[in-house]
Motif scaffolding. Sequence first.
Motif, PDB file in Angstrom:
ATOM      1  N   THR A 149      12.866  32.288  24.945  1.00  0.00           N
ATOM      2  CA  THR A 149      11.451  32.336  25.334  1.00  0.00           C
ATOM      3  C   THR A 149      10.761  33.631  24.943  1.00  0.00           C
ATOM      4  O   THR A 149       9.585  33.799  25.189  1.00  0.00           O
ATOM      5  N   GLY A 150      11.477  34.560  24.321  1.00  0.00           N
ATOM      6  CA  GLY A 150      10.860  35.822  23.927  1.00  0.00           C
ATOM      7  C   GLY A 150      10.157  35.724  22.582  1.00  0.00           C
ATOM      8  O   GLY A 150      10.279  34.739  21.849  1.00  0.00           O
ATOM      9  N   ASP A 151       9.408  36.758  22.262  1.00  0.00           N
ATOM     10  CA  ASP A 151       8.704  36.810  20.988  1.00  0.00           C
ATOM     11  C   ASP A 151       9.594  37.324  19.863  1.00  0.00           C
ATOM     12  O   ASP A 151       9.251  37.213  18.695  1.00  0.00           O
ATOM     13  N   ALA A 152      10.729  37.925  20.231  1.00  0.00           N
ATOM     14  CA  ALA A 152      11.647  38.453  19.232  1.00  0.00           C
ATOM     15  C   ALA A 152      13.067  38.346  19.767  1.00  0.00           C
ATOM     16  O   ALA A 152      13.306  38.368  20.972  1.00  0.00           O
ATOM     17  N   TYR A 153      14.002  38.212  18.860  1.00  0.00           N
ATOM     18  CA  TYR A 153      15.404  38.095  19.241  1.00  0.00           C
ATOM     19  C   TYR A 153      16.082  39.460  19.193  1.00  0.00           C
ATOM     20  O   TYR A 153      15.836  40.274  18.297  1.00  0.00           O
ATOM     21  N   THR A 154      16.960  39.674  20.160  1.00  0.00           N
ATOM     22  CA  THR A 154      17.829  40.856  20.127  1.00  0.00           C
ATOM     23  C   THR A 154      19.276  40.446  19.882  1.00  0.00           C
ATOM     24  O   THR A 154      20.136  41.301  19.702  1.00  0.00           O
ATOM     25  N   THR A 196      10.009  31.905  14.908  1.00  0.00           N
ATOM     26  CA  THR A 196      10.237  33.192  15.568  1.00  0.00           C
ATOM     27  C   THR A 196      10.712  34.241  14.578  1.00  0.00           C
ATOM     28  O   THR A 196      10.238  35.388  14.579  1.00  0.00           O
ATOM     29  N   LEU A 197      11.652  33.878  13.709  1.00  0.00           N
ATOM     30  CA  LEU A 197      12.138  34.841  12.723  1.00  0.00           C
ATOM     31  C   LEU A 197      11.023  35.288  11.785  1.00  0.00           C
ATOM     32  O   LEU A 197      10.906  36.476  11.436  1.00  0.00           O
ATOM     33  N   HIS A 198      10.173  34.354  11.364  1.00  0.00           N
ATOM     34  CA  HIS A 198       9.087  34.729  10.459  1.00  0.00           C
ATOM     35  C   HIS A 198       8.034  35.580  11.166  1.00  0.00           C
ATOM     36  O   HIS A 198       7.468  36.508  10.567  1.00  0.00           O
ATOM     37  N   GLU A 199       7.786  35.295  12.446  1.00  0.00           N
ATOM     38  CA  GLU A 199       6.851  36.131  13.195  1.00  0.00           C
ATOM     39  C   GLU A 199       7.423  37.534  13.405  1.00  0.00           C
ATOM     40  O   GLU A 199       6.697  38.541  13.346  1.00  0.00           O
ATOM     41  N   VAL A 206       8.280  43.339   7.533  1.00  0.00           N
ATOM     42  CA  VAL A 206       9.329  42.999   6.567  1.00  0.00           C
ATOM     43  C   VAL A 206       8.775  41.912   5.654  1.00  0.00           C
ATOM     44  O   VAL A 206       8.788  40.726   5.976  1.00  0.00           O
ATOM     45  N   GLY A 207       8.276  42.305   4.521  1.00  0.00           N
ATOM     46  CA  GLY A 207       7.525  41.368   3.685  1.00  0.00           C
ATOM     47  C   GLY A 207       8.351  40.443   2.841  1.00  0.00           C
ATOM     48  O   GLY A 207       7.839  39.440   2.334  1.00  0.00           O
ATOM     49  N   ASN A 208       9.615  40.749   2.638  1.00  0.00           N
ATOM     50  CA  ASN A 208      10.424  39.919   1.736  1.00  0.00           C
ATOM     51  C   ASN A 208      11.315  38.925   2.470  1.00  0.00           C
ATOM     52  O   ASN A 208      12.238  38.358   1.886  1.00  0.00           O
ATOM     53  N   PHE A 209      11.069  38.701   3.779  1.00  0.00           N
ATOM     54  CA  PHE A 209      11.911  37.756   4.527  1.00  0.00           C
ATOM     55  C   PHE A 209      11.382  36.334   4.355  1.00  0.00           C
ATOM     56  O   PHE A 209      10.177  36.068   4.507  1.00  0.00           O
ATOM     57  N   ARG A 213      13.063  27.963   0.027  1.00  0.00           N
ATOM     58  CA  ARG A 213      13.425  27.980  -1.386  1.00  0.00           C
ATOM     59  C   ARG A 213      12.191  27.945  -2.282  1.00  0.00           C
ATOM     60  O   ARG A 213      12.301  28.062  -3.494  1.00  0.00           O
ATOM     61  N   TRP A 214      11.035  27.759  -1.697  1.00  0.00           N
ATOM     62  CA  TRP A 214       9.775  27.663  -2.453  1.00  0.00           C
ATOM     63  C   TRP A 214       8.953  28.918  -2.163  1.00  0.00           C
ATOM     64  O   TRP A 214       8.647  29.213  -1.014  1.00  0.00           O
ATOM     65  N   PRO A 215       8.588  29.667  -3.170  1.00  0.00           N
ATOM     66  CA  PRO A 215       7.990  30.988  -2.933  1.00  0.00           C
ATOM     67  C   PRO A 215       6.644  30.973  -2.225  1.00  0.00           C
ATOM     68  O   PRO A 215       6.280  31.965  -1.589  1.00  0.00           O
ATOM     69  N   ASP A 216       5.897  29.889  -2.322  1.00  0.00           N
ATOM     70  CA  ASP A 216       4.534  29.886  -1.794  1.00  0.00           C
ATOM     71  C   ASP A 216       4.432  29.475  -0.333  1.00  0.00           C
ATOM     72  O   ASP A 216       3.391  29.675   0.297  1.00  0.00           O
ATOM     73  N   VAL A 217       5.490  28.855   0.238  1.00  0.00           N
ATOM     74  CA  VAL A 217       5.430  28.346   1.613  1.00  0.00           C
ATOM     75  C   VAL A 217       6.705  28.755   2.355  1.00  0.00           C
ATOM     76  O   VAL A 217       7.809  28.398   1.928  1.00  0.00           O
ATOM     77  N   ASP A 218       6.547  29.486   3.456  1.00  0.00           N
ATOM     78  CA  ASP A 218       7.707  29.874   4.259  1.00  0.00           C
ATOM     79  C   ASP A 218       8.204  28.715   5.117  1.00  0.00           C
ATOM     80  O   ASP A 218       9.385  28.418   5.159  1.00  0.00           O
ATOM     81  N   TYR A 219       7.292  28.087   5.846  1.00  0.00           N
ATOM     82  CA  TYR A 219       7.658  26.938   6.673  1.00  0.00           C
ATOM     83  C   TYR A 219       6.390  26.180   7.053  1.00  0.00           C
ATOM     84  O   TYR A 219       5.272  26.676   6.902  1.00  0.00           O
TER      85      TYR A 219
END
Length: 716
Positions: A149-154, A196-199, A206-209, A213-219
């Motif tokens: 439920t958090g905004d980031a994972y530890t 969550t990982l992309h946020e 971190v711009g290169n995460f 497999r398609w460069p124009d769309v993350d998800y």
Amino acid sequence: MPFTIDILDDGSILEWESTADGTVVTEHDDYTPRFYVGPRSPDSDIDLTKLRRIYENHPDVVATEIVSRRPGFRRDGEEVLAVDVTHVNRVTTLAPQARQLSEFPIGDLACFNVDFLREFRYCLENDIDPTPASELSTLRLSVPVTETTGDAYTELSVDGETITGSTEDILTAVQAAVDERDPDILVCSTSQIIPTLHEMATHAGVGNFSLSRWPDVDYQQLASQSTYSSYGRVGHSPARYNVPGRAIIDESNTFFYGETNLDGVLDLVSRSKKPVQELAWASIGNVLTAIQICEAHDRGILVPWNSWRHEFYKPMGTLHDADRGGFIFAPEVGLHEDVHELDFSSLYPNIICTRNVSPDVIRCECHRDRDDVPGLGYSICDERGYLVDVLQPIIDARDDIKAAIRREQQRDEPDQARFAELEGRSGALKWILVACFGYQGFSNAKFGRIECHEAINAFAREILLTAKQQLEASGWRVVHGIVDSIWVTPDPDVDDSQREDLDVLAREITDRVEIRLEHEAHYDWVAFVPQRESTAGALTKYFGKVAGEDEFKLRGIEARQRSTPAFVEEIQRECLDRLDETRSPEAVLGYLERAIAELHAGDVAVDQLVERNRVSKPLEGYTQNTLNVAALKRACDQNLAVHQGQDIEYVVVDDEKSSRDRVSLVHEDGETYDPSYYETQLVRAVESVLSPLGWDRTDIRRELAETQETMILGWY
């Protein structure tokens, strides 16, 4: 053939194919999904050219044409309007506009091929088999419940390896694993991991995460989370996401992957034209419907958006006779020695295939005077029904797979990978066959019909009664029977020399009813459990010792219930061993006493007392202070989101309280528990074991009290 298909927001299509040399992508920009509009009744005189002109002026319509299609299995080719649209997302918004036009009477128009899932629609319309040509690689990402439920994972696990630390540490580890493995499938403990990982990457700069497999769309987000109710049971559907080039399997939202394995999923992919990602989260009915849609499509038959098949007229007497379930022969409560279980192989699917029970041929006009269904007077056309063509290949395939499993088991050194593959495929097909009967009576089934449901039950009752009569006439006594199974024991009033061999008898019954009767198991003994508040036998609660094996078959009792703590299950199984060895209730109670003493001494590990229960409503919807309510309050205090339809796990620490302190959540690593509460659970579990012998919990408590009093007096 592509194993996954991405439909991007601009309408372009990405087909991803797994080959021996790696993954290949093909891009298309000319896909135009199609739906159909036509008259609901064949007698309608609707002017389709007028409707066509209206649709042609819509900016989201690419083309229209009037074509000949079959709007149903009982209808010949008729003119309908085909509408091609710009994007798959526009189908469900454009289709209902036809039925809202004031120029046409309400209810006269029907829409077809509307509510298909994206990838399935693309495969169906382009005649694509999405079965992967090469083995698919996987990567598993999981997070503990405290991180959901958090905004980031530890903390996050990659293929079982736990990673902790800063946001950058976790993102670096995930990206490295994705780059190295380049998986075709991402198996996630929850699909929420993807956004969550992309946020996290965005907030950390971190711009290169990217998982894509398609460069124009993350998800992409395909659907929001929702809560639903099915047959009185509340369920939760998490949000669904798509990562271009990779199939997503959400372990919190998958039936077939959870119940079988990837091999089971892929077997159904080949039969349903639903790619891996859609198949993984689909329900049994959803997959069965897809297989039926494929058969309809091959026959040139359109798929109705909403089911509108009315129930055929039938007199009150027929309604009474038809409104019955399957065969039930109430069990004789007690412990029975030397019991054999006989099962009809895939009874309901085989009834459909051997009796030609199908929506398109049941109660046909061409044989309306025939009485083909026993006791109901329904006719069945001589023409082969479509449902037979849907199910017969599945029945044959499962029979072949089961034969291969038996051959593998007989090998000196079975191939475990091959065995797991066969088990997965067999299990997946079993669930489809289990659902095919009930789906005929489902009001929202695309091709169901209640008369099929009634006819299948009628045939089943006749078949089981035939088997029962022949077994009893051949020297066997029936002690229980339900739906497709019969339990028999040698009739003591019949001489052994006059009793027919069961294997021979099973073959005779098979030939007579045209469905294979199999000798499922031989038990040294079977005990049928009474209902909790009655002396009548519970239909689905029994246990028995398999002859010649060190194992029991359990149904309905605590050891088979998903909510039962591991310690209670272990004690119940040990009590079964004692009962098998001694046939003595006192021996069972002796073991129960030691378990209770262990509980009160605090010697039971807390993780062996975890209960798992489904949440049926939001916290504010409960009116009683149940254990679930206490657990939900604790979860709320910790900002843990537990939705309706999801499970919550806890240990009872003080059942006398009514507050949130009554329980501790499983991740809290508590060190205490309420021994009196778990003692009650133990007594209840042992009651299930001893109730066939006439003991209830009052008897058990009295015996325990007398034993304790004797021990105290003896000590003095």
